[in-house]
Design an enzyme around this catalytic site. Structure first.
Site, PDB file in Angstrom:
ATOM      1  N   HIS A  16      72.812  51.709 -86.732  1.00 47.76           N
ATOM      2  CA  HIS A  16      73.928  50.757 -86.722  1.00 47.76           C
ATOM      3  C   HIS A  16      73.480  49.332 -87.014  1.00 47.76           C
ATOM      4  CE1 HIS A  16      72.686  50.160 -82.410  1.00 47.76           C
ATOM      5  NE2 HIS A  16      73.092  48.930 -82.663  1.00 47.76           N
ATOM      6  N   ASP A  58      72.098  57.828 -85.026  1.00 42.93           N
ATOM      7  CA  ASP A  58      71.866  56.377 -84.963  1.00 42.93           C
ATOM      8  C   ASP A  58      70.400  56.077 -85.234  1.00 42.93           C
ATOM      9  OD1 ASP A  58      72.269  53.701 -84.725  1.00 42.93           O
ATOM     10  OD2 ASP A  58      72.725  53.693 -82.579  1.00 42.93           O
ATOM     11  N   GLY A 116      71.137  42.861 -79.491  1.00 45.21           N
ATOM     12  CA  GLY A 116      69.906  42.355 -80.102  1.00 45.21           C
ATOM     13  C   GLY A 116      68.715  43.224 -79.774  1.00 45.21           C
ATOM     14  N   SER A 158      69.001  46.353 -79.781  1.00 43.40           N
ATOM     15  CA  SER A 158      69.256  47.570 -80.564  1.00 43.40           C
ATOM     16  C   SER A 158      68.110  47.863 -81.526  1.00 43.40           C
ATOM     17  CB  SER A 158      70.552  47.419 -81.363  1.00 43.40           C
ATOM     18  OG  SER A 158      71.668  47.477 -80.523  1.00 43.40           O
ATOM     19  N   SER A 216      69.938  52.580 -78.787  1.00 41.22           N
ATOM     20  CA  SER A 216      71.200  52.762 -79.492  1.00 41.22           C
ATOM     21  C   SER A 216      72.278  51.862 -78.897  1.00 41.22           C
ATOM     22  CB  SER A 216      71.641  54.223 -79.433  1.00 41.22           C
ATOM     23  OG  SER A 216      72.915  54.384 -80.026  1.00 41.22           O
TER      24      SER A 216
END
Length: 395
Positions: A179, A207, A286, A288, A303
């Site tokens: 993502h 993801d 952030g 992620s 995720s």
């Protein structure tokens, strides 16, 4: 050394001993020669150090100490002053001048220049007001550029509009969350330097993503622990439910918790992600794409979740094993043998202002280091300190 220098094991050990003797001798002679000292070097194939001086009367002193003597016209201090004058105008150096340095072997300050741009190099040197008799111009096609490491947990930017965190280094780049970017999205490192491009991205449903990095970036098998140290990645053995796990990310740094569930399906506004692992280690936007480790074993990439690091939260990561299988990439590892660090308790931390002698033991960057030489300010693990510290393993 056997691989890169073509030496046998015995030859490598002999060379290391010669190099050690040379370093010791240079440190002893340079202060004694004072302003007449003009540098020292180990010539290819030579058994002894060569020491240069501007005073012919000092050659006996040099030979008595066990070195070869050479008389030259410029002292090291004079050459270094010339270099410093050029450094002062470094901002004005033409692009056709890749660099300059004191060359003790030729007793000059060597200025590198592209072959078709010697006039520009001479103008640059003249503008510095240095003694041109001490300067040597050498043709060079070098085009220096900075090189950077890819580390798990470090920040990267996507299309100059959003931020995520590196998951793990793999051959050719790094893996992260899908993502974070679509195929073709460009990335920059935390230093703002162009870094790479999303080559694979799958979200929702999955993801994960793979970012191919450019030649300025070198993927490293380490994860940023956000305390000035890194953790070496030893493998990707999957941990069990109930195991301790820690994660790294650009927003909240290094956080730890417990694996609470596996193979879970989670519905985001964009769609459902399947096969995720649930934890209670907090994270925030952030983070992620960042790294998850159980000891030194890589587990997955951040995720999403519910909550934050102020009020607790439930966070899911996408398993690394699935990412590697689907992208065909290989995890880059570094040291550790697969076991978690055992701690550096009881070992004094290395200090840049402490003088160390052979036999001293310190802890630095989650490793134990044994001193092999006298030093102050030589940082363990720095390539320039290879002859000063011996790595005694993770701690």
């Amino acid at each position: 050394m056997q691989r890169d220098l073509g030496l046998t094991a015995d030859q490598a050990l002999a060379r290391l001993e010669r190099d050690r003797r040379g370093a010791t001798l240079e440190q002893a002679l340079a202060p004694k020669l004072g302003d007449t000292f003009a540098g020292a070097w180990l010539a290819p194939g030579a058994d002894r150090l060569t020491v240069a001086t501007t005073d012919p009367a000092r050659t006996g002193q040099i030979r008595s100490a066990g070195a070869e003597a050479r008389v030259v016209g410029h002292s090291y201090r004079q050459l270094d002053q010339t270099r410093r004058r050029l450094d002062g105008l470094g901002y004005a150096a033409p692009k056709s001048v890749p660099g300059w340095h004191v060359d003790v072997v030729t007793n000059t300050v060597t200025v590198l220049t592209h072959p078709n741009a010697r006039d520009a190099a001479r103008t640059f040197v003249k503008s510095a007001g240095v003694d041109t008799a001490a300067v040597r111009f050498v043709d060079s096609d070098l085009s220096p550029r900075p090189l950077y490491d890819v580390r798990g947990g470090d920040q990267y930017g996507i299309n100059n509009s959003s931020l995520c965190s590196v998951g793990f280094s793999v051959n050719g780049g790094f893996v992260t969350a899908g993502h974070c970017g679509r195929v073709g999205s460009s990335t920059v490192g935390s230093n703002g330097v162009a870094q790479g491009t999303f080559q694979v991205s799958s979200f929702p449903g999955n993801d994960y993503a793979f970012v191919a990095t450019n030649s300025q970036w070198t993927p490293k098998g380490v994860v940023n622990r956000y305390d000035g140290t890194t953790v070496g990645v030893a493998g990707s053995q999957e941990a069990a439910i109930g195991a301790a796990v820690c994660r790294s990310g650009r927003t909240t740094g290094w956080k730890c918790g417990t694996i609470l569930g596996k193979n879970e399906s989670v519905t985001y506004p964009e769609g459902t992600i399947t096969g995720m692992t649930r934890t209670n280690a907090c994270a925030e936007p952030g983070d992620s794409g960042g790294s998850w480790l159980a000891g030194q074993q890589a587990q997955g990439v951040t995720s999403g979740g519910s909550g934050n690091c102020s009020q607790g939260g439930t966070i899911w990561f996408y398993p690394l094993g699935v990412i590697l299988a689907r992208t065909g990439k290989t995890l880059i590892t570094e040291g550790g043998g697969g076991e978690p660090p055992v701690g550096c308790e009881g070992i004094a931390a290395w200090s840049a202002t402490t003088g160390y002698v052979p036999g001293d033991v310190v802890g630095h960057a989650s490793h134990k280091w044994e001193s092999t030489f006298y030093s102050t300010g030589a940082e363990p693990g720095d390539p320039r300190s290879w002859a000063v510290w011996k790595d005694a393993g993770a701690c």
